[in-house]
Design a protein around this motif. Structure first.
Motif, PDB file in Angstrom:
ATOM      1  N   TYR A   1     -10.572  -0.591  -1.322  1.00 29.14           N
ATOM      2  CA  TYR A   1      -9.025  -0.889  -2.159  1.00 29.14           C
ATOM      3  C   TYR A   1      -9.324  -2.170  -1.719  1.00 29.14           C
ATOM      4  CZ  TYR A   1      -6.600   2.852  -2.094  1.00 29.14           C
ATOM      5  OH  TYR A   1      -6.688   4.762  -2.718  1.00 29.14           O
ATOM      6  N   LEU A   2     -10.004  -2.821  -1.377  1.00 28.67           N
ATOM      7  CA  LEU A   2     -10.774  -3.953  -0.827  1.00 28.67           C
ATOM      8  C   LEU A   2     -11.524  -4.888  -1.431  1.00 28.67           C
ATOM      9  CD1 LEU A   2     -10.203  -6.884   0.822  1.00 28.67           C
ATOM     10  CD2 LEU A   2     -11.319  -5.938   2.442  1.00 28.67           C
ATOM     11  N   ALA A   3     -12.133  -4.159  -2.186  1.00 24.59           N
ATOM     12  CA  ALA A   3     -13.448  -4.365  -2.644  1.00 24.59           C
ATOM     13  C   ALA A   3     -12.442  -4.176  -4.724  1.00 24.59           C
ATOM     14  CB  ALA A   3     -14.207  -3.328  -2.849  1.00 24.59           C
ATOM     15  N   ALA A   4     -12.265  -3.751  -5.131  1.00 23.04           N
ATOM     16  CA  ALA A   4     -11.139  -3.112  -6.236  1.00 23.04           C
ATOM     17  C   ALA A   4     -10.202  -4.949  -6.072  1.00 23.04           C
ATOM     18  CB  ALA A   4     -10.489  -1.922  -6.621  1.00 23.04           C
ATOM     19  N   ALA A   5      -9.938  -5.236  -5.297  1.00 21.97           N
ATOM     20  CA  ALA A   5      -8.848  -6.725  -5.007  1.00 21.97           C
ATOM     21  C   ALA A   5     -10.171  -7.449  -5.427  1.00 21.97           C
ATOM     22  CB  ALA A   5      -8.258  -6.759  -3.915  1.00 21.97           C
ATOM     23  N   ASN A   6     -11.434  -7.365  -4.951  1.00 23.97           N
ATOM     24  CA  ASN A   6     -12.147  -8.743  -5.194  1.00 23.97           C
ATOM     25  C   ASN A   6     -12.265  -8.592  -6.332  1.00 23.97           C
ATOM     26  OD1 ASN A   6     -11.461  -9.402  -2.534  1.00 23.97           O
ATOM     27  ND2 ASN A   6     -13.593  -8.325  -1.686  1.00 23.97           N
TER      28      ASN A   6
ATOM     29  N   GLY B   1      -1.186  -2.082   2.092  1.00 21.80           N
ATOM     30  CA  GLY B   1      -0.560  -2.464   2.259  1.00 21.80           C
ATOM     31  C   GLY B   1      -0.356  -4.215   2.920  1.00 21.80           C
ATOM     32  N   MET B   2      -0.982  -4.757   2.046  1.00 19.89           N
ATOM     33  CA  MET B   2      -0.314  -5.927   2.125  1.00 19.89           C
ATOM     34  C   MET B   2       0.475  -7.352   0.725  1.00 19.89           C
ATOM     35  SD  MET B   2      -4.832  -7.085   2.621  1.00 19.89           S
ATOM     36  CE  MET B   2      -5.749  -6.382   3.858  1.00 19.89           C
ATOM     37  N   LYS B   3       1.660  -6.988   1.372  1.00 16.65           N
ATOM     38  CA  LYS B   3       3.017  -6.943   0.474  1.00 16.65           C
ATOM     39  C   LYS B   3       2.614  -8.358  -0.626  1.00 16.65           C
ATOM     40  CE  LYS B   3       5.230  -2.617   1.540  1.00 16.65           C
ATOM     41  NZ  LYS B   3       6.878  -2.197   1.465  1.00 16.65           N
ATOM     42  N   ASP B   4       2.681  -8.979   1.137  1.00 15.88           N
ATOM     43  CA  ASP B   4       2.242 -10.417   0.886  1.00 15.88           C
ATOM     44  C   ASP B   4       1.461 -11.107  -0.384  1.00 15.88           C
ATOM     45  OD1 ASP B   4       0.728  -9.629   2.564  1.00 15.88           O
ATOM     46  OD2 ASP B   4       0.579 -11.789   3.848  1.00 15.88           O
ATOM     47  N   LEU B   5       0.397 -10.671   0.009  1.00 15.16           N
ATOM     48  CA  LEU B   5      -0.711 -10.913  -0.328  1.00 15.16           C
ATOM     49  C   LEU B   5      -0.972 -10.733  -2.336  1.00 15.16           C
ATOM     50  CD1 LEU B   5      -3.681 -10.624   1.127  1.00 15.16           C
ATOM     51  CD2 LEU B   5      -3.084 -12.612   0.518  1.00 15.16           C
TER      52      LEU B   5
ATOM     53  N   MET C   1      -5.415  -6.216  -8.264  1.00 14.46           N
ATOM     54  CA  MET C   1      -4.794  -7.022  -7.427  1.00 14.46           C
ATOM     55  C   MET C   1      -3.686  -6.376  -6.649  1.00 14.46           C
ATOM     56  SD  MET C   1      -6.121 -10.703  -7.952  1.00 14.46           S
ATOM     57  CE  MET C   1      -5.932 -11.851  -6.583  1.00 14.46           C
ATOM     58  N   VAL C   2      -2.460  -6.213  -7.628  1.00 16.07           N
ATOM     59  CA  VAL C   2      -1.341  -6.359  -6.796  1.00 16.07           C
ATOM     60  C   VAL C   2      -1.224  -4.735  -6.458  1.00 16.07           C
ATOM     61  CG1 VAL C   2       1.204  -5.641  -7.365  1.00 16.07           C
ATOM     62  CG2 VAL C   2      -0.072  -7.385  -8.839  1.00 16.07           C
ATOM     63  N   GLN C   3      -2.124  -4.141  -7.108  1.00  7.36           N
ATOM     64  CA  GLN C   3      -2.046  -1.877  -6.901  1.00  7.36           C
ATOM     65  C   GLN C   3      -2.677  -2.298  -6.026  1.00  7.36           C
ATOM     66  OE1 GLN C   3      -1.096   1.791  -8.842  1.00  7.36           O
ATOM     67  NE2 GLN C   3      -1.375   0.490  -6.086  1.00  7.36           N
ATOM     68  N   ALA C   4      -4.440  -2.943  -5.596  1.00  8.43           N
ATOM     69  CA  ALA C   4      -5.127  -2.879  -4.077  1.00  8.43           C
ATOM     70  C   ALA C   4      -4.336  -3.533  -2.924  1.00  8.43           C
ATOM     71  CB  ALA C   4      -6.049  -3.592  -4.794  1.00  8.43           C
ATOM     72  N   TYR C   5      -4.063  -4.471  -3.932  1.00 11.84           N
ATOM     73  CA  TYR C   5      -2.545  -4.896  -2.093  1.00 11.84           C
ATOM     74  C   TYR C   5      -1.953  -3.648  -1.427  1.00 11.84           C
ATOM     75  CZ  TYR C   5      -5.889  -9.532  -2.868  1.00 11.84           C
ATOM     76  OH  TYR C   5      -6.535 -10.052  -2.524  1.00 11.84           O
ATOM     77  N   LEU C   6      -0.822  -3.397  -2.615  1.00 13.77           N
ATOM     78  CA  LEU C   6      -0.118  -2.190  -2.106  1.00 13.77           C
ATOM     79  C   LEU C   6      -0.738  -1.475  -1.703  1.00 13.77           C
ATOM     80  CD1 LEU C   6       2.062  -2.966  -5.241  1.00 13.77           C
ATOM     81  CD2 LEU C   6       2.914  -3.504  -3.371  1.00 13.77           C
ATOM     82  N   LEU C   7      -1.769  -1.131  -2.257  1.00 15.31           N
ATOM     83  CA  LEU C   7      -2.004   0.353  -1.542  1.00 15.31           C
ATOM     84  C   LEU C   7      -3.008  -0.124  -0.342  1.00 15.31           C
ATOM     85  CD1 LEU C   7      -4.046   1.575  -4.290  1.00 15.31           C
ATOM     86  CD2 LEU C   7      -2.053   2.973  -2.997  1.00 15.31           C
TER      87      LEU C   7
ATOM     88  N   GLU D   1       2.132 -10.559  -3.754  1.00 11.94           N
ATOM     89  CA  GLU D   1       3.554 -10.891  -4.465  1.00 11.94           C
ATOM     90  C   GLU D   1       2.959 -12.333  -5.693  1.00 11.94           C
ATOM     91  OE1 GLU D   1       6.525 -10.534  -4.922  1.00 11.94           O
ATOM     92  OE2 GLU D   1       5.970  -8.407  -3.501  1.00 11.94           O
ATOM     93  N   GLN D   2       2.127 -13.254  -4.996  1.00  9.52           N
ATOM     94  CA  GLN D   2       1.616 -14.001  -5.376  1.00  9.52           C
ATOM     95  C   GLN D   2       1.193 -13.561  -7.315  1.00  9.52           C
ATOM     96  OE1 GLN D   2      -1.649 -16.502  -4.519  1.00  9.52           O
ATOM     97  NE2 GLN D   2      -1.416 -17.969  -6.409  1.00  9.52           N
ATOM     98  N   PRO D   3       0.082 -12.569  -7.715  1.00  3.30           N
ATOM     99  CA  PRO D   3      -0.629 -11.868  -8.365  1.00  3.30           C
ATOM    100  C   PRO D   3       0.396 -11.053  -9.246  1.00  3.30           C
ATOM    101  CG  PRO D   3      -1.484 -10.398  -6.399  1.00  3.30           C
ATOM    102  CD  PRO D   3      -0.822 -11.349  -5.535  1.00  3.30           C
ATOM    103  N   LEU D   4       1.513 -11.140  -8.895  1.00  3.93           N
ATOM    104  CA  LEU D   4       2.801  -9.643  -9.405  1.00  3.93           C
ATOM    105  C   LEU D   4       3.518 -10.741 -10.800  1.00  3.93           C
ATOM    106  CD1 LEU D   4       4.345  -7.227 -10.043  1.00  3.93           C
ATOM    107  CD2 LEU D   4       5.350  -7.907  -7.939  1.00  3.93           C
ATOM    108  N   MET D   5       4.124 -11.935  -8.978  1.00  2.73           N
ATOM    109  CA  MET D   5       4.292 -13.012 -10.135  1.00  2.73           C
ATOM    110  C   MET D   5       3.793 -13.424 -11.593  1.00  2.73           C
ATOM    111  SD  MET D   5       5.817 -16.969  -8.752  1.00  2.73           S
ATOM    112  CE  MET D   5       4.192 -17.306  -8.472  1.00  2.73           C
TER     113      MET D   5
END
Length: 288
Positions: free
Chosen positions: A190-195, A225-229, A217-223, A231-235
């Motif tokens: 998931y981290l590689a996907a987010a990158n 457990g980094m909900k704070d990270l 990015m949103v999906q990867a960070y949620l998986l 938030e920004q791409p979701l916004m």
């Protein structure tokens, strides 16, 4: 008798000399004749013979008035024959030998065009294929070729076409990054996907793949457990792409997979045979 033999010998010698003269090779074709012959082959779309004649012209008359034009037309003939690698090599050679030639912009353009179609097969001419799933090496080189053309010759006759192709290439390269991110989801990296998603957003912000990149990015960070990270791409996704399929009517992100270990009780109980885990996959090109 001696006089007779002398006459016969002279006649035989004359015959031998005449025969040798008749067997002499015809004069070699002139530079202009070779060039015009090559032009005829190009017009008839016999590009392999055109290349042979142009190469022969260049080897026989390396400093003649047609030599540099022949080098340019060799690039074209290789490209039209489908030999993109040879076309790129010929373009590189011309640029190296004639960096200040008045038509060197054509060499840059043809090099980009050859790389642009590198890897295309016969089926691509008749069937719609997804080029974004292929190795991006040639596409990256083509983009760089066109970029150099625009930097060096912004007023070139080939500039407008180069710009249009660069837009297509940028979109293609961005979509490739999303395809790789989808693969990483499948591998649960998931981290590689987010990158990969972040790379598209930061480096290709004008491409059509940006909405999917934000969702990645949103999906990867949620998986992770980094909900704070997340938030920004979701916004950004909410504000700029409110109709993206990853958002419900209230703007909430619709996760494509459960966040509690990814496996349901039924899946665990049946050792993965039932209710199998389906990895997230983002490809909303039908919305573009």
């Amino acid at each position: 008798m001696k006089a007779v033999f002398k006459v016969i010998a002279l006649l035989l010698l004359s015959a031998i000399v005449a025969g040798c003269a008749g067997e002499q090779e015809k004069p070699e074709s002139s530079e202009r004749e070779l060039y015009e012959t090559a032009q005829g082959y190009i017009k008839s779309k016999n590009f392999s013979l055109a290349v042979q004649n142009l190469q022969l012209l260049e080897s026989r008359f390396p400093f003649g008035p047609y030599a540099e034009q022949a080098q340019l037309e060799i690039i074209y003939a290789h490209y039209r024959s489908g030999d993109n690698e040879a076309a790129v090599a010929a373009a590189d050679r011309f640029i190296r030998l004639h960096p200040r030639h008045e038509s060197v912009d054509y060499a840059y353009y043809m090099r980009g065009l050859a790389n642009y179609t590198q890897g295309e097969g016969l089926l691509d001419r008749f069937l719609t294929t997804d080029t974004t799933s292929r190795d991006p090496g040639a596409a990256t080189e083509s983009f760089d070729d066109f970029r150099q053309l625009l930097q060096r010759f912004p007023n070139s006759a080939y500039a407008d076409d180069a710009r249009a192709r660069m837009i297509h290439l940028r979109n293609r390269l961005a979509r490739y990054e999303i395809n790789v991110a989808n693969y990483y989801f499948k591998r649960k990296a998931y981290l590689a996907a987010a990158n990969r998603g972040r790379y598209v957003v930061e480096n290709m912000p004008q491409t059509k793949a940006v909405p999917d990149a934000l969702a990645v990015m949103v999906q990867a960070y949620l998986l992770l457990g980094m909900k704070d990270l997340a938030e920004q791409p979701l916004m950004v996704l909410r504000q700029n792409f409110p109709d993206h399929p990853s958002l419900d009517k209230n703007g909430n992100f619709v996760s494509q997979v459960g966040l509690d270990g990814e496996r349901s009780i039924i899946n665990k109980a049946t050792l993965g045979l039932i209710d199998r885990y389906e990895p997230p996959r983002f490809d909303n090109r039908n919305q573009e």
